[in-house]
Design an enzyme around this catalytic site. Structure first.
Site, PDB file in Angstrom:
ATOM      1  N   ASP A 397      -4.188 -13.268  -6.411  1.00 12.76           N
ATOM      2  CA  ASP A 397      -4.774 -11.933  -6.566  1.00 12.76           C
ATOM      3  C   ASP A 397      -5.792 -11.785  -7.688  1.00 12.76           C
ATOM      4  OD1 ASP A 397      -2.889 -11.406  -4.635  1.00 12.76           O
ATOM      5  OD2 ASP A 397      -1.614 -10.155  -5.882  1.00 12.76           O
ATOM      6  N   GLU A 474      -4.130  -9.126   2.006  1.00 13.66           N
ATOM      7  CA  GLU A 474      -3.677  -7.807   2.419  1.00 13.66           C
ATOM      8  C   GLU A 474      -4.755  -6.758   2.141  1.00 13.66           C
ATOM      9  OE1 GLU A 474       0.577  -5.762   1.803  1.00 13.66           O
ATOM     10  OE2 GLU A 474      -0.613  -5.866  -0.033  1.00 13.66           O
ATOM     11  N   GLU A 478      -9.580  -3.908  -1.932  1.00 14.12           N
ATOM     12  CA  GLU A 478      -9.629  -4.289  -3.343  1.00 14.12           C
ATOM     13  C   GLU A 478     -10.535  -5.503  -3.542  1.00 14.12           C
ATOM     14  OE1 GLU A 478      -5.781  -2.930  -5.735  1.00 14.12           O
ATOM     15  OE2 GLU A 478      -5.246  -4.107  -3.972  1.00 14.12           O
TER      16      GLU A 478
END
Length: 694
Positions: A397, A474, A478
């Site tokens: 991430d 996912e 973002e």
């Protein structure tokens, strides 16, 4: 543990479709579509999941089936290899090394290639099937064979003059004095198709490269995908590519007629040394323009309230800290466009101080352990502490977390470019950029484009990809937030290379989102897939779910947040946004009815009883019916006066919510038919009237 050959050069890529090879000595599935592969004790298992894709309300599934379908590419005399090693890599290909003493098998494969290329030392290449395949072209004296197993068609290409042993059995061995070979997945069992694949069979792909360019006058983003081959025999230097929908849809030359099925939709073949796509960058803004849609006194009151205690708590982990930085940056931009310069300056001062603290390794002359970034040299990565969601031990991430930091820094740099110069904090910002999506292949400290899958066209969240369905991503929104940060920061400081990198990443990921997360064109999801969105994309599937909640509000909203001036792409297809919102209402009604039944409460009257992220839903609703978005918001405000309180997503603010929905109500939805000669632009359309912002 890093499972790489000691001779492998450069910093190890992470967050890629093949990352499990580098992270683990245990076998994990990889999906170089249209193929699927997994290391096996005896070699490399190869199959084609495209013939068995299924779908239901939980997702679309195209993983590797059980058993030994279809084949294991091995070496005669070897029963079990030690764990494979990463031997080499390039932009979208990887080479693994299987070595057992003098017996060595090197296998190269990559996204979009229907081939697995190999060389062997100390023994002949061997194909092991669970049962004898049907041989429909060639015999024991043919260098090339066409065969079918389980309804799937393959070609085996040994060197010219080679012979085969084991025809009619489940084990085929190529006998040759030469050490090269290839295996290919065929779209069909036609002789002309086999001849086409034979033409390129011995042009082994030894390098792949992407190059991009941006035309500031037309907003055209051109991407060239090139393959370098080494002809093992013959003179052919081209190869075959299987193009994903986001590639063939924008290709400058039409693909061939043949193709494959995949969990990303139909893939189409192209031949040659490469191919090119041309897409249009839709522009980004720091925030929506000021139109007076929200009365000045109302907006001021909201800003004042949202600015209280802003960034006053101790630094959180990099994700949740990032969300608060993003929230502050949006508030500063709204204050700026609405003419509240003092409020904007005060918010930016808080934002600047917080970022400068994070970008400093010491506090009061002592080394910091919180609110700080540290470089990890073995893997070539920058880790922020406190870490979260595996951003340290698994390198997950980073683009999500650090994208918020870069977007916030861009808001400061818009007004103070010198703050982001290399003499001040620009060098630190460039470290964040290089960690997330380094544009240089020759960087000795960071890998090339860590989080971005060049060929698949989107980012991956997992640093290690140690899952049965490959890697996953996912929150596509973002990722877009990060690339918008690149664009805004590059534009603010006059760094065209950074700006153009961000524009390429943003535009390419947008094309992937529209195809694989939203399916706006209607031809990538199987017809039997009932949902309106694919929340999480995996190598071997697409999931209608999140990591953290089954609540439909979050299932949909995770691919909308954070809503910023770079989020207008979500409304490019109004007919889809309406469909997606209406599906959410029905899903939420079913979900809330079940929740009410568990608590012996009355069922909700409709699906608009929002319990998690009402703000995001109203902001998204603004694209398809801004009047309804405003009505729902105003009804919630009225309910608050009676003691209620509507739920907000933690990275959002009431200021942003009100300004967004009222502005869209006045200007209309984004209009993708118009471009500009600046990257910071947007066009809106309502009742035939266009509004232009730059």
């Amino acid at each position: 543990r890093m499972t790489a050959n000691a001779a492998a050069r450069g910093k190890m890529p992470t967050n890629d479709w093949w990352s499990a090879l580098a992270w683990s000595d245990k076998p994990f599935m990889m999906f170089p579509h249209p193929l699927a592969v997994v290391p096996h004790a005896a070699g490399l298992r190869i199959t084609y999941p495209g013939s068995k894709i299924t779908a239901n309300e939980a997702g679309v599934f195209g993983s590797i089936p059980g058993g030994l379908e279809d084949m294991v590419l091995s070496q005669a005399g070897v029963q079990s290899f030690p764990a494979p090693l990463v031997d080499d890599w390039n932009d979208w290909f990887v080479t693994l090394l299987l070595a057992d003493g003098e017996r060595k098998l090197r296998l190269s494969f990559g996204h979009g290639s229907p081939y697995v290329f190999g060389t062997c030392e100390g023994g002949a290449p061997q194909l092991r099937f669970a049962a004898p395949p049907k041989i429909w072209s060639g015999d024991d004296k043919s260098a090339g064979l066409g065969l079918t197993f389980g309804g799937r068609h393959y070609a085996l290409f040994a060197p010219s003059g080679a012979t085969w042993q084991g025809l009619g059995s489940a084990t085929l061995t190529a006998q040759s004095a030469k050490n090269y070979f290839s295996v290919a997945l065929l779209p069909d069992d036609k002789p002309e198709t086999l001849a086409l694949f034979a033409k390129y069979a011995h042009a082994h792909v030894t390098d792949t490269r992407v190059a991009w360019s941006y035309d500031a006058k037309t907003q055209a983003v051109t991407t060239t995908y090139s393959a370098t081959t080494t002809p093992r025999e013959g003179t052919e230097k081209g190869t075959l590519f299987a193009l994903y929908p986001h590639q063939w849809r924008y290709a400058t030359a039409p693909p061939l007629a043949q193709g494959y099925n995949s969990v990303r939709g139909p893939m189409k073949l192209a031949a040659g040394a490469g191919f090119t796509t041309r897409m249009i960058f839709p522009g980004v803004l720091p925030w929506l323009p000021e139109t007076g849609a929200v009365p000045r006194e109302t907006l001021t009151a909201l800003l004042n309230k949202d600015s209280e205690n802003l960034l006053s708590s101790a630094p959180a982990d990099t994700y949740w800290e990032g969300k608060q930085l993003g929230r502050a940056a949006t508030l500063a931009a709204i204050a700026d466009v609405s003419g509240q310069s003092e409020n904007a300056a005060a918010i930016r001062a808080k934002l600047r101080g917080r970022l400068e603290s994070w970008f400093s390794a010491q506090s009061d002359g002592k080394a910091k352990t919180r609110g700080v970034f540290a470089y990890e040299p073995r893997w070539g990565t920058l880790i922020g502490y406190p870490a979260s969601y595996g951003s340290d031990g698994e390198l997950n991430d980073h683009h999500f977390h650090y994208g918020y930091f870069l977007k916030a820094a861009a808001e400061i740099a818009r007004h103070d470019p010198a703050w982001a110069s290399d003499q001040k904090f620009g060098a630190m910002l460039r470290l964040l950029v290089r960690d997330v999506a380094n544009p240089r292949r020759d960087d000795a400290e960071f890998p090339f484009l860590r989080c971005f899958d060049i060929y698949a066209g989107h980012s991956w969240a997992s640093g290690h990809a140690r899952f049965g369905d490959g890697n996953n991503n996912e929150s596509s929104s973002e990722a877009m937030n990060a690339w918008a940060g690149f664009v805004l920061l590059g534009q603010a400081i006059g760094d065209k290379e950074l700006r153009d990198l961000g524009i390429w990443l943003y535009t390419t990921e947008l094309s992937a989102i529209e195809d694989y997360w939203f399916g706006v064109h209607g031809d990538t999801f199987p017809a039997v897939y009932p949902a309106s969105v694919m929340t999480m994309v995996w190598g071997g599937k697409g999931a209608n779910a999140t990591w953290f909640s089954a609540d439909p509000e979050m299932v949909h909203g995770i691919n909308w947040l954070p809503v910023t001036g770079a989020s207008l792409y979500l409304g490019r297809f109004p007919e889809y946004t309406r469909k997606n919102y209406e599906a959410l209402v029905q899903e939420n009604l079913a979900y809330e009815t079940k929740q009410a039944a568990k608590k012996n409460l009355p069922a909700p009257p409709d699906g608009k009883q929002w319990s998690a992220w009402a703000d995001l839903i109203w902001m998204y609703r603004g694209f398809s019916d801004s009047g309804d978005a405003v009505a729902q918001y105003e009804a919630a405000l009225a309910a608050e006066k009676a003691g209620g309180k509507f739920p907000m997503e933690a990275g959002n603010s009431r200021t942003a919510l009100a300004h967004w929905i009222y502005t869209l109500s006045k200007l209309g939805a984004p209009d993708r038919s118009v471009t500009a000669d600046t990257p910071l632009y947007a066009v809106f359309s309502k009742n035939g009237k266009k509004s232009y912002a730059a």
